[in-house]
Design an enzyme around this catalytic site. Structure first.
Site, mmCIF file in Angstrom:
data_model
loop_
_atom_site.group_PDB
_atom_site.id
_atom_site.type_symbol
_atom_site.label_atom_id
_atom_site.label_comp_id
_atom_site.label_asym_id
_atom_site.label_seq_id
_atom_site.Cartn_x
_atom_site.Cartn_y
_atom_site.Cartn_z
ATOM 1 N N ASP A 22 -16.206 -27.769 -1.490
ATOM 2 C CA ASP A 22 -14.999 -28.242 -1.934
ATOM 3 C C ASP A 22 -15.254 -29.270 -2.993
ATOM 4 O O ASP A 22 -16.034 -30.226 -2.723
ATOM 5 C CB ASP A 22 -14.136 -28.954 -0.713
ATOM 6 C CG ASP A 22 -13.189 -29.787 -0.991
ATOM 7 O OD1 ASP A 22 -12.797 -30.018 -2.404
ATOM 8 O OD2 ASP A 22 -12.115 -29.803 -0.078
ATOM 9 N N LYS A 54 -5.588 -32.740 -7.688
ATOM 10 C CA LYS A 54 -6.178 -33.930 -7.940
ATOM 11 C C LYS A 54 -6.685 -34.005 -9.510
ATOM 12 O O LYS A 54 -5.956 -34.051 -10.308
ATOM 13 C CB LYS A 54 -7.506 -34.031 -6.853
ATOM 14 C CG LYS A 54 -7.115 -33.846 -5.637
ATOM 15 C CD LYS A 54 -5.953 -34.685 -4.868
ATOM 16 C CE LYS A 54 -5.287 -34.145 -3.424
ATOM 17 N NZ LYS A 54 -6.121 -33.718 -2.415
#
Ligand SMILES: *Cc1c(COP(=O)(O)O)cnc(C)c1O
Length: 383
Positions: free
Chosen positions: A174, A199
């Site tokens: 990730d 994000k």
């Protein structure tokens, strides 16, 4: 030719070409579910937008380019991307994952996939022996998050990839916190890179999008099959916005890193602060690994103020320029209280084992003038 571009150029040009219809320089938003066929099966590469959509293709190629991969896939959210990766597995399979995982990933693993017979081990990944001790014939995948959220631990991707290769396991990373500007997991031996593009990649807190990038064709085929069969795809408008965000990733990340460093140093010297978690400190336990695998330390910082739960709550409430909100990675600065917000779905004992105490505060440092950010922290800490 575009394969040879350096990173900053890739964020703008990677996998992109002027639109075929009218030469639009920016990819048009193909807000359509279906495509005209001249004869059954006679189409121009697109038949139905769950399977493929030209705006999404542009994003998927950009993702593959900036992560130095060959195949990209864009999903309706970061969790939808993780969900697709886990669907590679079968009942009885086991996954070893980072102990202080993003709360939503933890919830997806424990509350959804365990029901289907997949078992998860949450382990500290500071050294590979700990990971190796959990490997058995059912183990199929190692899931790594680095830097971890919110404790900012750094995991040595290359060392873990040597282990997963030795045991024939898939390694998924990730890369949401670091972004490919700071680290490129595929180059370090990972098989799958995952993003919450919500994000830093999107970067403007205006979309919820997920991404996967791989190098291997057969892995890409399996994931593409899952993407199309399960259907949690990224829509054309969100694909466009994420692409637009990616084009400034490198300049934003540069400023996130500068501001992050200045704030980490301000906090660590502050008399009202107990502890600051930021991998740029030489005293950070994984600083050497961070130096080796990352180009900078990013804009994420966690800290524990002196005092108790109530004092921490007061500080986040007092902040004015930092918005108290979930999420991270946008141009604006955010503050969060993991124990009651992002990590509330993790049981207290589990949480505290990895350092997520009740007073912990997490900052996503934005790209404002750092003097203004420090002034805001100062007034909040000293009120
Ligand atoms: C936000 C986040 C996710 C989940 O992504 P969504 O886009 O919110 O579904 C996964 N991993 C990390 C590290 C995150 O910060």
């Amino acid at each position: 030719m575009k394969k040879d571009l350096k990173f900053n150029s890739k964020t703008i040009h990677g996998g992109q070409q002027p639109d075929k219809a009218y030469g639009a320089v920016m990819p048009p938003i193909y807000q359509t579910s279906t495509y005209a066929q001249s004869t059954p099966g006679g189409h121009k590469g697109y038949e139905y937008s769950r399977s493929a959509n030209p705006t999404r293709t542009a994003l998927e190629q950009a993702l593959a380019s900036i992560e130095n991969g060959s195949y990209g896939m864009a999903f309706a959210s970061g969790l939808a991307a993780i969900d697709a990766v886990l669907k590679l597995l079968s009942p009885g399979n086991e996954v070893i994952c980072t102990s202080d995982l993003y709360g939503g990933s933890y919830r997806l693993f424990k509350r959804i996939f365990e029901k289907y017979g997949i078992h998860f081990h949450f382990v500290e990944m500071d050294n590979v022996e700990t990971i190796e001790a959990h490997i058995n014939p059912n183990t199929k995948m190692v899931w790594v998050e680095t830097p971890t959220n919110p404790m900012m631990n750094i995991i040595d991707i290359k060392a873990v990839s040597e282990l997963t290769k030795k045991h024939g396991l898939l390694l998924a990373v990730d890369n949401t916190f670091a972004t490919p500007y700071l680290q490129q997991p595929l180059d370090l031996g990972a098989d799958i890179v995952m993003h919450s593009a919500t994000k830093y990649l999107g970067g403007h807190s205006d979309v919820v999008v997920g991404g996967l990038v791989v190098k291997d064709k057969s892995l890409a085929d399996q994931l593409y099959f899952i993407q199309n069969a399960s259907g949690a795809v990224c829509g054309p408008m969100d694909s466009f916005l994420t692409l637009r965000g990616i084009k400034t990733l490198h300049v934003r990340m540069q400023r996130h890193c500068e501001n992050g460093a200045a704030i980490a140093k301000y906090l660590v010297a502050h008399p009202k602060i107990e502890k600051v978690y930021w991998p740029g400190f030489e005293t950070h336990p994984n600083h050497k690994v961070a130096m080796a695998q990352m180009k900078g330390f990013g804009g994420m910082i966690s800290f524990v103020p002196k005092g108790n739960y109530g004092d921490a709550i007061k500080i986040v409430e007092n902040l004015k320029l930092f918005t108290l909100a979930e999420s991270l990675g946008g141009v604006e600065s955010l503050a969060g209280h993991p124990a009651s917000m992002t990590h509330a779905s993790i049981p207290k004992e589990e949480r505290e084992k990895s350092g997520v105490v009740d007073a912990l505060i997490r900052l996503s440092v934005g790209i404002e003038d750092v003097e203004d950010l420090i002034a805001d922290l100062e007034q909040a800490l000293t009120q």
